[in-house]
Design a protein around this motif. Sequence first.
Motif, PDB file in Angstrom:
ATOM      1  N   PHE A 298      22.822 -15.535   0.024  1.00 50.85           N
ATOM      2  CA  PHE A 298      21.578 -16.177   0.458  1.00 50.85           C
ATOM      3  C   PHE A 298      20.639 -15.151   1.106  1.00 50.85           C
ATOM      4  CE2 PHE A 298      23.514 -20.604   0.471  1.00 50.85           C
ATOM      5  CZ  PHE A 298      22.604 -21.108  -0.443  1.00 50.85           C
ATOM      6  N   ARG A 299      21.209 -14.229   1.889  1.00 49.85           N
ATOM      7  CA  ARG A 299      20.371 -13.203   2.525  1.00 49.85           C
ATOM      8  C   ARG A 299      19.721 -12.304   1.477  1.00 49.85           C
ATOM      9  NH1 ARG A 299      24.152 -10.875   7.414  1.00 49.85           N
ATOM     10  NH2 ARG A 299      24.482 -12.811   8.557  1.00 49.85           N
ATOM     11  N   GLY A 300      20.506 -11.914   0.469  1.00 55.21           N
ATOM     12  CA  GLY A 300      19.943 -11.072  -0.585  1.00 55.21           C
ATOM     13  C   GLY A 300      18.837 -11.765  -1.340  1.00 55.21           C
ATOM     14  N   MET A 301      19.032 -13.037  -1.656  1.00 59.40           N
ATOM     15  CA  MET A 301      17.997 -13.806  -2.349  1.00 59.40           C
ATOM     16  C   MET A 301      16.758 -13.965  -1.473  1.00 59.40           C
ATOM     17  SD  MET A 301      20.560 -16.673  -3.958  1.00 59.40           S
ATOM     18  CE  MET A 301      19.247 -17.713  -4.610  1.00 59.40           C
ATOM     19  N   SER A 302      16.986 -14.164  -0.165  1.00 56.55           N
ATOM     20  CA  SER A 302      15.854 -14.276   0.751  1.00 56.55           C
ATOM     21  C   SER A 302      15.043 -12.988   0.776  1.00 56.55           C
ATOM     22  CB  SER A 302      16.368 -14.606   2.161  1.00 56.55           C
ATOM     23  OG  SER A 302      15.329 -14.544   3.104  1.00 56.55           O
ATOM     24  N   ALA A 303      15.728 -11.847   0.833  1.00 58.68           N
ATOM     25  CA  ALA A 303      15.028 -10.560   0.840  1.00 58.68           C
ATOM     26  C   ALA A 303      14.212 -10.376  -0.431  1.00 58.68           C
ATOM     27  CB  ALA A 303      16.037  -9.422   1.002  1.00 58.68           C
ATOM     28  N   ALA A 304      14.755 -10.828  -1.567  1.00 57.84           N
ATOM     29  CA  ALA A 304      14.015 -10.732  -2.829  1.00 57.84           C
ATOM     30  C   ALA A 304      12.771 -11.610  -2.797  1.00 57.84           C
ATOM     31  CB  ALA A 304      14.927 -11.130  -3.989  1.00 57.84           C
ATOM     32  N   ALA A 305      12.898 -12.813  -2.249  1.00 56.77           N
ATOM     33  CA  ALA A 305      11.749 -13.711  -2.183  1.00 56.77           C
ATOM     34  C   ALA A 305      10.650 -13.159  -1.284  1.00 56.77           C
ATOM     35  CB  ALA A 305      12.193 -15.089  -1.684  1.00 56.77           C
ATOM     36  N   PHE A 306      11.031 -12.482  -0.206  1.00 55.82           N
ATOM     37  CA  PHE A 306      10.044 -11.925   0.719  1.00 55.82           C
ATOM     38  C   PHE A 306       9.321 -10.708   0.137  1.00 55.82           C
ATOM     39  CE2 PHE A 306      12.375 -14.038   4.336  1.00 55.82           C
ATOM     40  CZ  PHE A 306      11.302 -14.837   4.711  1.00 55.82           C
ATOM     41  N   ALA A 307       9.851 -10.105  -0.927  1.00 53.71           N
ATOM     42  CA  ALA A 307       9.240  -8.902  -1.512  1.00 53.71           C
ATOM     43  C   ALA A 307       8.069  -9.291  -2.407  1.00 53.71           C
ATOM     44  CB  ALA A 307      10.289  -8.102  -2.294  1.00 53.71           C
ATOM     45  N   THR A 308       7.090  -9.976  -1.833  1.00 54.56           N
ATOM     46  CA  THR A 308       5.957 -10.466  -2.621  1.00 54.56           C
ATOM     47  C   THR A 308       4.993  -9.362  -3.023  1.00 54.56           C
ATOM     48  OG1 THR A 308       4.785 -10.959  -0.563  1.00 54.56           O
ATOM     49  CG2 THR A 308       6.060 -12.743  -1.545  1.00 54.56           C
ATOM     50  N   GLU A 309       5.003  -8.241  -2.306  1.00 56.12           N
ATOM     51  CA  GLU A 309       4.047  -7.184  -2.616  1.00 56.12           C
ATOM     52  C   GLU A 309       4.297  -6.576  -3.997  1.00 56.12           C
ATOM     53  OE1 GLU A 309       7.656  -5.416  -0.956  1.00 56.12           O
ATOM     54  OE2 GLU A 309       6.330  -7.034  -0.295  1.00 56.12           O
ATOM     55  N   ARG A 310       5.536  -6.606  -4.470  1.00 56.60           N
ATOM     56  CA  ARG A 310       5.827  -6.033  -5.786  1.00 56.60           C
ATOM     57  C   ARG A 310       5.350  -6.957  -6.905  1.00 56.60           C
ATOM     58  NH1 ARG A 310      10.505  -3.980  -6.631  1.00 56.60           N
ATOM     59  NH2 ARG A 310      10.840  -4.604  -8.766  1.00 56.60           N
ATOM     60  N   ARG A 311       5.358  -8.260  -6.658  1.00 54.43           N
ATOM     61  CA  ARG A 311       4.987  -9.202  -7.720  1.00 54.43           C
ATOM     62  C   ARG A 311       3.494  -9.485  -7.773  1.00 54.43           C
ATOM     63  NH1 ARG A 311       9.789 -11.064  -5.659  1.00 54.43           N
ATOM     64  NH2 ARG A 311       8.843 -12.569  -4.205  1.00 54.43           N
ATOM     65  N   TYR A 312       2.831  -9.453  -6.611  1.00 51.63           N
ATOM     66  CA  TYR A 312       1.433  -9.879  -6.576  1.00 51.63           C
ATOM     67  C   TYR A 312       0.469  -8.793  -6.123  1.00 51.63           C
ATOM     68  CZ  TYR A 312       4.128 -14.160  -6.796  1.00 51.63           C
ATOM     69  OH  TYR A 312       5.033 -15.128  -7.171  1.00 51.63           O
ATOM     70  N   ASP A 313       1.000  -7.631  -5.705  1.00 55.86           N
ATOM     71  CA  ASP A 313       0.135  -6.504  -5.349  1.00 55.86           C
ATOM     72  C   ASP A 313       0.422  -5.261  -6.184  1.00 55.86           C
ATOM     73  OD1 ASP A 313      -1.079  -7.996  -3.321  1.00 55.86           O
ATOM     74  OD2 ASP A 313       0.492  -7.458  -1.885  1.00 55.86           O
ATOM     75  N   GLY A 314       1.478  -5.324  -6.979  1.00 57.62           N
ATOM     76  CA  GLY A 314       1.822  -4.179  -7.820  1.00 57.62           C
ATOM     77  C   GLY A 314       2.419  -3.009  -7.064  1.00 57.62           C
TER      78      GLY A 314
END
Length: 677
Positions: A199-215
């Motif tokens: 769950f922690r790993g998935m949470s960290a992935a979800a928080f990494a929004t800068e890679r998906r929406y800022d490039g």
Amino acid sequence: MPAIAHAYRRGGSYSWRRRIPLTLIRFCRSRQLVVSLGTRDPARARFLASQLTAHSDQLFHRAMSEPEPDLIMSRRQLDGIFRESLLTHLEKLDRIAAAERAEPDFDPEASRRADRRMGWILRILGARGAAATIDSPLADEMRRDGLNDLDIEEARATLAAMVRQNGHLMPRARLEGLLANQAVAPTMTNLSLAQEIAFRGMSAAAFATERRYDGLRIEEVTLRDAILLREAQEPPEANGFTATASTARSQANANAIPQMPTGVAIVSASPNLALETMDQEPHQMGMHPIIAFGEAMIAGRARDETWDAKTQHQARQIFVLFAKLLAENGLIRVNDLRQSHFAGLVDLLRSVSPSYGKSPRDAERSTAELRELGAKLPANKRGIVGDTINRHLTFLGQLVTFLKAQGLAIDASIDLALLRARKRDRARNRRPSLSNDDVTAIFRLPCFTGCRSWRDPFTAGDQVFHRALYFAIILLYYTGARREEIAGLHVEDVEEAGGIAYVAFRFNETRRLKNVQSIRFVALHPEVLRLGFLEYVKVVRALGYGLVFPDLKSPNSSSPLGDRLYDEFSSGLQKAISNEAERKKVIHSFRHSLGNNLKQARVHTEIRADILGHAGAGETDERYCDPTALSLMLEELKKVPAVTNHLEQKPIQLLPWVSAKERPPFARARKRTVSRG
């Protein structure tokens, strides 16, 4: 007949019961083991109970001394589960984001907020399981993270729905797959741990929004640096890279990357170019490969936020000195590095003045000049201290690893551990803790009981000033924090959760922390509250100060705030403890005192680690500000001797110049520029 150990009789039949050791309770569903012996015969019950007791002794000893892989996972295995969960979920979210971008009504901000909501949901599920809810403290944290009340309500509803539908339980097959990849048996304990870490790993992935929406993808930046650095190491004929081009590129980064000082032989980044002594100014010179690669590594660490500005400066300083030494000895190619070159650097560090690096002129001096300055001192006064040498070797070791990661052929026999300074005794012996008598004497100083004036804090009087010299020292004793952690507290770091006041030690713009384990939440001892610390913070906040102790800050100084605290307190420490110099009692000794007091009170190791900010059992452990955890911590902190109970609570009285928001009296006067007509 004497009593049977761990056995009792109820309803005519015997049962066996034994408490589980505290260190193992967290892996069990109950605090004790209970087994029905199935007999009414005392002799038979005695035999069976003795067998169970002996077997449990062996089991407990094995579990606590040498945990087997199927009982407690290692740190490496926990990290492996975290890594797999993070990467798998990152790939999934990347694919979803790619599909969303193809839609004509794609709203990146809406998607970003949705991902952050889910990041919080996954984090809470991992931390609380079936009891997952969003309470007021968590809601406040989410607001500070940028979510609004509508986001929080939506997250609360989603979380409740997931718990109702058993969404807090991952499929067993998935958890067993994660464990199998780490060669771990699927015991109940390991399945539970795997679910939490996943769950922690998935949470960290979800928080990494800068890679998906800022490039912003840090792996691409690192890949770019690796490609360019490998190109820089190729011969000029192969890639057309010339010394002139290298110099031009170096000049483009002149503000960020230090150049070799004037008078020192400079080399191009190309390893096949011969060493040349140049008379040009620094801005016309090329750059030694050690500096070039060192700067690339520093930039990567800065992007990853693993090195703050101070750490970057320390690493840069030793890279520049090493490059200077190599250049003077005609070494250009990093492929030609040998153990003897590092040994030569250590010899230089043991020969220079202990104050090396504090003068700007040191950067312009040759290594011969540095040795000459050191030679003027007695032999036992020369050289950098062992701990600093070890820190420099750590940076160089990381640089060697970085070079290998870029595909460069580095001599495999290089072993910097052989050059490290040896410590003759344990760290706890080099900095003794303060005894309770020492601490009692300290808190009977006039700065706590009543002084003549704020300028004369160690002469008895009737004035009590609430300042760093008062509350910071009290906090040092009751929290065990490091000097700079206390001195650099911000007013927003003093908070409350579930009716429990606490301080949050975290990185801020004023000061760094020693490491990520130092990020923690420490409950405030009742004595700290009784003496009015919260009221003091309210007054300071109302005046518009950002620092809890603004009396330590000078507007024209960048010195650590803890240095100012030490300067103010050192004379008082000497008055309280007459043989302070011989016993090496310093402010840091408060930290050792708390650790010793907690240990003597038999406080569990994990709770001591949470209070003091030491590394836990696993690097993937995260500390959350949970009211339950704070209440448990507070109960343990109450076991610390209340050596301030003789102090009277006084109305808050700030230093006069702090109340008036005036310039500190210890601040240096601004330099005036005199114009000449």
